[in-house]
Design a protein around this motif. Structure first.
Motif, PDB file in Angstrom:
ATOM      1  N   GLU A 273       0.870  -1.185   0.000  1.00  0.00           N
ATOM      2  CA  GLU A 273       0.000   0.000   0.000  1.00  0.00           C
ATOM      3  C   GLU A 273       0.900   1.227   0.000  1.00  0.00           C
ATOM      4  O   GLU A 273       1.278   1.737   1.057  1.00  0.00           O
ATOM      5  CB  GLU A 273      -0.891  -0.017   1.247  1.00  0.00           C
ATOM      6  CG  GLU A 273      -1.981   1.055   1.282  1.00  0.00           C
ATOM      7  CD  GLU A 273      -2.946   0.963   0.115  1.00  0.00           C
ATOM      8  OE1 GLU A 273      -3.264   2.018  -0.451  1.00  0.00           O
ATOM      9  OE2 GLU A 273      -3.363  -0.159  -0.244  1.00  0.00           O
ATOM     10  N   PRO A 274       1.320   1.707  -1.174  1.00  0.00           N
ATOM     11  CA  PRO A 274       2.363   2.737  -1.233  1.00  0.00           C
ATOM     12  C   PRO A 274       1.833   4.145  -0.933  1.00  0.00           C
ATOM     13  O   PRO A 274       1.135   4.746  -1.756  1.00  0.00           O
ATOM     14  CB  PRO A 274       2.841   2.635  -2.684  1.00  0.00           C
ATOM     15  CG  PRO A 274       1.657   2.131  -3.431  1.00  0.00           C
ATOM     16  CD  PRO A 274       0.860   1.275  -2.496  1.00  0.00           C
ATOM     17  N   HIS A 275       2.175   4.644   0.232  1.00  0.00           N
ATOM     18  CA  HIS A 275       1.728   5.995   0.607  1.00  0.00           C
ATOM     19  C   HIS A 275       2.261   7.056  -0.354  1.00  0.00           C
ATOM     20  O   HIS A 275       1.619   8.069  -0.591  1.00  0.00           O
ATOM     21  CB  HIS A 275       2.174   6.307   2.039  1.00  0.00           C
ATOM     22  CG  HIS A 275       1.539   5.418   3.062  1.00  0.00           C
ATOM     23  ND1 HIS A 275       0.181   5.305   3.213  1.00  0.00           N
ATOM     24  CD2 HIS A 275       2.087   4.598   3.991  1.00  0.00           C
ATOM     25  CE1 HIS A 275      -0.103   4.451   4.189  1.00  0.00           C
ATOM     26  NE2 HIS A 275       1.051   4.002   4.673  1.00  0.00           N
ATOM     27  N   CYS A 276       3.449   6.829  -0.889  1.00  0.00           N
ATOM     28  CA  CYS A 276       4.036   7.794  -1.828  1.00  0.00           C
ATOM     29  C   CYS A 276       3.143   7.970  -3.050  1.00  0.00           C
ATOM     30  O   CYS A 276       2.843   9.092  -3.467  1.00  0.00           O
ATOM     31  CB  CYS A 276       5.430   7.331  -2.228  1.00  0.00           C
ATOM     32  SG  CYS A 276       5.430   5.672  -2.971  1.00  0.00           S
TER      33      CYS A 276
ATOM     34  N   ALA B  19       5.351  11.574   2.449  1.00  0.00           N
ATOM     35  CA  ALA B  19       4.407  10.493   2.723  1.00  0.00           C
ATOM     36  C   ALA B  19       5.097   9.156   2.981  1.00  0.00           C
ATOM     37  O   ALA B  19       4.539   8.299   3.675  1.00  0.00           O
ATOM     38  CB  ALA B  19       3.445  10.342   1.541  1.00  0.00           C
ATOM     39  N   CYS B  20       6.289   8.973   2.451  1.00  0.00           N
ATOM     40  CA  CYS B  20       6.957   7.676   2.622  1.00  0.00           C
ATOM     41  C   CYS B  20       7.351   7.478   4.077  1.00  0.00           C
ATOM     42  O   CYS B  20       8.143   8.255   4.624  1.00  0.00           O
ATOM     43  CB  CYS B  20       8.196   7.591   1.736  1.00  0.00           C
ATOM     44  SG  CYS B  20       9.179   6.113   2.085  1.00  0.00           S
ATOM     45  N   PRO B  21       6.845   6.451   4.728  1.00  0.00           N
ATOM     46  CA  PRO B  21       7.164   6.246   6.146  1.00  0.00           C
ATOM     47  C   PRO B  21       8.607   5.823   6.388  1.00  0.00           C
ATOM     48  O   PRO B  21       9.085   5.857   7.516  1.00  0.00           O
ATOM     49  CB  PRO B  21       6.184   5.147   6.570  1.00  0.00           C
ATOM     50  CG  PRO B  21       5.797   4.450   5.318  1.00  0.00           C
ATOM     51  CD  PRO B  21       5.883   5.456   4.220  1.00  0.00           C
TER      52      PRO B  21
ATOM     53  N   GLY C 296      11.236   7.140   4.522  1.00  0.00           N
ATOM     54  CA  GLY C 296      12.158   8.192   4.099  1.00  0.00           C
ATOM     55  C   GLY C 296      13.018   7.807   2.918  1.00  0.00           C
ATOM     56  O   GLY C 296      14.165   8.253   2.796  1.00  0.00           O
ATOM     57  N   THR C 297      12.477   6.991   2.023  1.00  0.00           N
ATOM     58  CA  THR C 297      13.332   6.506   0.937  1.00  0.00           C
ATOM     59  C   THR C 297      13.250   7.343  -0.335  1.00  0.00           C
ATOM     60  O   THR C 297      13.989   7.067  -1.286  1.00  0.00           O
ATOM     61  CB  THR C 297      13.012   5.037   0.596  1.00  0.00           C
ATOM     62  OG1 THR C 297      11.697   4.957   0.050  1.00  0.00           O
ATOM     63  CG2 THR C 297      13.110   4.159   1.824  1.00  0.00           C
ATOM     64  N   ILE C 298      12.342   8.330  -0.379  1.00  0.00           N
ATOM     65  CA  ILE C 298      12.362   9.252  -1.526  1.00  0.00           C
ATOM     66  C   ILE C 298      13.017  10.540  -1.059  1.00  0.00           C
ATOM     67  O   ILE C 298      12.407  11.365  -0.380  1.00  0.00           O
ATOM     68  CB  ILE C 298      10.943   9.525  -2.067  1.00  0.00           C
ATOM     69  CG1 ILE C 298      10.296   8.227  -2.552  1.00  0.00           C
ATOM     70  CG2 ILE C 298      10.998  10.535  -3.217  1.00  0.00           C
ATOM     71  CD1 ILE C 298       8.933   8.393  -3.191  1.00  0.00           C
ATOM     72  N   TYR C 299      14.289  10.691  -1.395  1.00  0.00           N
ATOM     73  CA  TYR C 299      15.030  11.860  -0.938  1.00  0.00           C
ATOM     74  C   TYR C 299      14.577  13.080  -1.745  1.00  0.00           C
ATOM     75  O   TYR C 299      14.545  13.023  -2.985  1.00  0.00           O
ATOM     76  CB  TYR C 299      16.532  11.631  -1.087  1.00  0.00           C
ATOM     77  CG  TYR C 299      17.011  10.321  -0.491  1.00  0.00           C
ATOM     78  CD1 TYR C 299      16.471   9.842   0.698  1.00  0.00           C
ATOM     79  CD2 TYR C 299      17.977   9.559  -1.119  1.00  0.00           C
ATOM     80  CE1 TYR C 299      16.900   8.637   1.253  1.00  0.00           C
ATOM     81  CE2 TYR C 299      18.410   8.350  -0.577  1.00  0.00           C
ATOM     82  CZ  TYR C 299      17.863   7.896   0.609  1.00  0.00           C
ATOM     83  OH  TYR C 299      18.280   6.702   1.140  1.00  0.00           O
TER      84      TYR C 299
HETATM   85  S1  SF4 Z   1       8.797   5.125  -1.526  1.00  0.00           S
HETATM   86 FE1  SF4 Z   1       8.258   4.646   0.599  1.00  0.00          FE
HETATM   87  S2  SF4 Z   1       6.008   4.529   0.637  1.00  0.00           S
HETATM   88 FE2  SF4 Z   1       6.642   4.411  -1.506  1.00  0.00          FE
HETATM   89  S3  SF4 Z   1       6.731   2.203  -1.942  1.00  0.00           S
HETATM   90 FE3  SF4 Z   1       8.816   2.892  -1.359  1.00  0.00          FE
HETATM   91  S4  SF4 Z   1       8.989   2.533   0.841  1.00  0.00           S
HETATM   92 FE4  SF4 Z   1       6.788   2.442   0.300  1.00  0.00          FE
END
Ligand code: SF4
Ligand code: SF4
Ligand code: SF4
Length: 188
Positions: free
Chosen positions: A76-79, A114-116, A118-121
């Motif tokens: 369930e991708p919050h991003c 939104a990414c819990p 923090g992987t989208i810098y």
């Molecule tokens: S960027 Fe974050 S929220 Fe989106 S799929 Fe990757 S880990 Fe999940």
């Protein structure tokens, strides 16, 4: 030739990269993430972006590498859900790997927030598209690739695609090798 920007923005990344004897761009993300660089200031010679404000192909490489290696690929991708422009997509046929459609992206950074994990810098989702062609046509010319010699921390190099891979070194697509140390609880 498939460039990293095409791979990123059109979902053309080879999902199962194979070894080869060709020289590939090697990026040590651990060095990039030391914090010593506030912004990456490498010189880049990508042909179509030599005018100001200038192109930094390593930004596109870092985005590509984080989607491939750092993103948890959430069910369930919050991003994706947070993006107001439908610019982020999870590719179901590529193991849920993200692709950002840059022509829709307005660089609002909602996905980053939104990414819990923090992987989208934020610095990796710029409004202006950066791109890298791996200098494939310029290899061997004087000083190329410029990014390698201009990185002050030695994070970039060319290495053979037949390099021995360890648990922290990965082939990403057909032209890239990325070193990125896995997160370990005891070191957090
Ligand atoms: S960027 Fe974050 S929220 Fe989106 S799929 Fe990757 S880990 Fe999940
Ligand atoms: S390999 Fe070439 S195009 Fe890519 S970031 Fe380096 S200098 Fe720029
Ligand atoms: S920066 Fe904004 S528009 Fe671009 S992908 Fe992220 S949420 Fe969507």
């Amino acid at each position: 030739m498939t460039t990293s920007a095409e791979e990123l923005h059109h979902g053309q990344l080879a999902a199962s990269p194979v070894k080869g004897d060709d020289q590939r761009l090697y990026v040590d993300l651990d060095k990039c993430a030391t914090g010593e660089c506030s912004t990456c200031e490498i010189q880049c010679s990508y042909y179509y972006h030599t005018q100001k404000p200038g192109n930094n192909g390593i930004v596109s490489i870092a985005e590509l590498a984080t989607y491939a290696l750092v993103c948890r690929r959430c069910e369930e991708p919050h991003c994706v859900n947070a993006c107001p422009k439908d610019a982020l997509e999870q590719q179901k046929d590529k193991g849920n790997m993200l692709v950002r459609h840059a022509l829709r992206c307005v660089s609002c950074k909602s996905c980053s927030h939104a990414c819990p994990y923090g992987t989208i810098y934020p610095e990796n989702v710029p409004l202006l598209i950066h791109t890298c062609d791996y200098c494939l046509d310029r290899r061997g010319q004087k000083g190329e690739p410029l990014c390698i010699k201009s990185c002050p921390h030695g994070a970039l190099s060319l290495k053979s695609g037949s390099i021995a891979l360890d648990e922290n070194t990965f082939l990403v697509g057909d032209h890239l090798i990325v070193h990125s140390t896995h997160w370990k609880r005891e070191k957090a």
